[in-house]
Design an enzyme around this catalytic site. Sequence first.
Site, PDB file in Angstrom:
ATOM      1  N   VAL A 134     -15.661 -16.308  14.205  1.00  9.79           N
ATOM      2  CA  VAL A 134     -14.894 -16.843  13.087  1.00  9.79           C
ATOM      3  C   VAL A 134     -15.845 -17.324  12.001  1.00  9.79           C
ATOM      4  O   VAL A 134     -16.840 -18.001  12.285  1.00  9.79           O
ATOM      5  CB  VAL A 134     -13.980 -18.005  13.549  1.00  9.79           C
ATOM      6  CG1 VAL A 134     -13.148 -18.520  12.385  1.00  9.79           C
ATOM      7  CG2 VAL A 134     -13.079 -17.542  14.689  1.00  9.79           C
ATOM      8  N   ASP A 283      -2.965 -20.335  27.040  1.00 11.16           N
ATOM      9  CA  ASP A 283      -4.215 -21.104  27.112  1.00 11.16           C
ATOM     10  C   ASP A 283      -4.267 -22.224  26.064  1.00 11.16           C
ATOM     11  O   ASP A 283      -5.122 -22.213  25.177  1.00 11.16           O
ATOM     12  CB  ASP A 283      -5.399 -20.158  26.926  1.00 11.16           C
ATOM     13  CG  ASP A 283      -6.700 -20.744  27.459  1.00 11.16           C
ATOM     14  OD1 ASP A 283      -6.627 -21.632  28.336  1.00 11.16           O
ATOM     15  OD2 ASP A 283      -7.778 -20.323  27.013  1.00 11.16           O
TER      16      ASP A 283
END
Length: 562
Positions: A134, A283
Amino acid sequence: MNGHHPASFARSAQILRFLLKYRSAGVFTGIDLDTAALGTEVLVEPQIGQPEEFVEDLEALGPTFVKIGQALSTRPDMVPPAYLAALQRMQDEVSPIPVEAVRAVIEDELGVRVSKAFAEFDEKPIGSASLAQVHRARLRDGREVAVKVQRPWVSEIVRSDLDTLANVAGKADRITDIGRRLRFADWVHEFRKTLLNELDYRTEAENLDRFSEHFAGYPELFVPQPVRDLCATRVLTMDLVHGTKVTALSGLRRTEQDLGRLAEALLRGYLDQMFVHGEIHADPHPGNMLVTNDNRLGLFDLGMIAHVPPRQRERLLRLLFACVDGRGEEAAGESIAMGTRLGDFDHERYVREIGQLVARYAAHAGSQAMSEGRLVIELVRIATACGLRTPPELSLLGKTLLNLEQVSFALDPELDVKSIVESHIQRVMREQLKQSFTPANVAGEMLEMQALLRESPRKISDLLSLLAENRFTVHVGSLDDSQLMENLQKIANRISAGVITASLILSSALLMRIETPGWKLFGYPALALVSFLLGSGVGLALVWSAFRRDHKARPREERGPR
């Protein structure tokens, strides 16, 4: 990747070595029945050594196996407690790839140069994981965004690994008892669908939009919005979230700000996602959440989402409510109804053990040692030990609750999770009861009743006609055809091997006693010796084939009422 390339065979061998290395440690081979029945795993501390080495080996095998580790952390029926604890601490952090490769992926996916798409693009990543990394960027309108870019060749590597795993799982299901019990091939198939969906970032953009809409009633929760024009299969652009990790909050901030309301909103919001909207975020760990500067809880990384059908959703709701309400026998009944009973299912023991488990939970209400998530995880473990295969959604529910509890206690260590879960489940059940009496639902029930009344006279007439003509038959299933065929095949194979082997060896023995002119081998008549070797070889081959290829019947299974 070509399936016949030497590198593919090397990769298959590497995966097989990994699986065999940990099979003797109990990974992928089930659980210890007595320990599970006692319910002591929740208090066992993981051992240093093998479990940590297991995690390291998973990480070394690459992105597919990092994701497998995350998926296995939701399967207490496959993984021993110490390994499960190590998997839950697993960190998906790897070295970043060069920015040139990142730019190439962005430009290939979006069809424009990075300098055209963004006013600013930070070359240093703010996060780097096995599938993607990212980068911080700024749009031309000044909006700060995070750009998630998939690593080059990840998709090809993952697909090749999944093909290899599917092949291994299929063989394990055919030749091992634990494979027939747990159905590894089904698990790999579901994992494949989930992981390939995660690799398509357009799906994650849709998840961000949908979760934001569903959490509209919870202003404490913030879901970053995607920039649709700058999203593609391997690129996701969304709002940049500024904040502090849940696990890095200072004691001063907890004192000055009411973080308990964030934890309560998180629990209620996710319970709505699961039981109202039918979606389980696989998650929701603390690393995927930030406390923003304006005191909201930012949620991201919504790639792995499981969808739960309405009827299964209702059963999960009733099961969890029975657990938190202390009704162990009803919890056992609900789990049996939604599971698959194997041939060796011990009903009496299962009901007794679940009753004791729920009683222990009630005695430790509010304790982190026996929370709602641990309760569900233990229920799955005991079910597997007693011969009941539970649906994967139940394991996911337990893992999700465990993660939510971890985040909640990090925000507010004194939070009463049990009362929040219980009160919210009661509210959801009341809302569902109200919805069942809406005009649309009532009209649907009336239509079904009308169809029943319309069809009943014809069906009764058909039944009477069969009785009158003496053509009414009743089919009773008593003998298991698959087990009968298995035994018949074994008998036929053994007889064939014995007859052929005995005939050739006997004929060679008779020939040995006859003096025949001609060739000799090692002092014996050539024909007799060749016949003996041929008989021995054919006999050994048939015996080996019988042991290897005998049809293995699946264990008897019985599903709960639908």
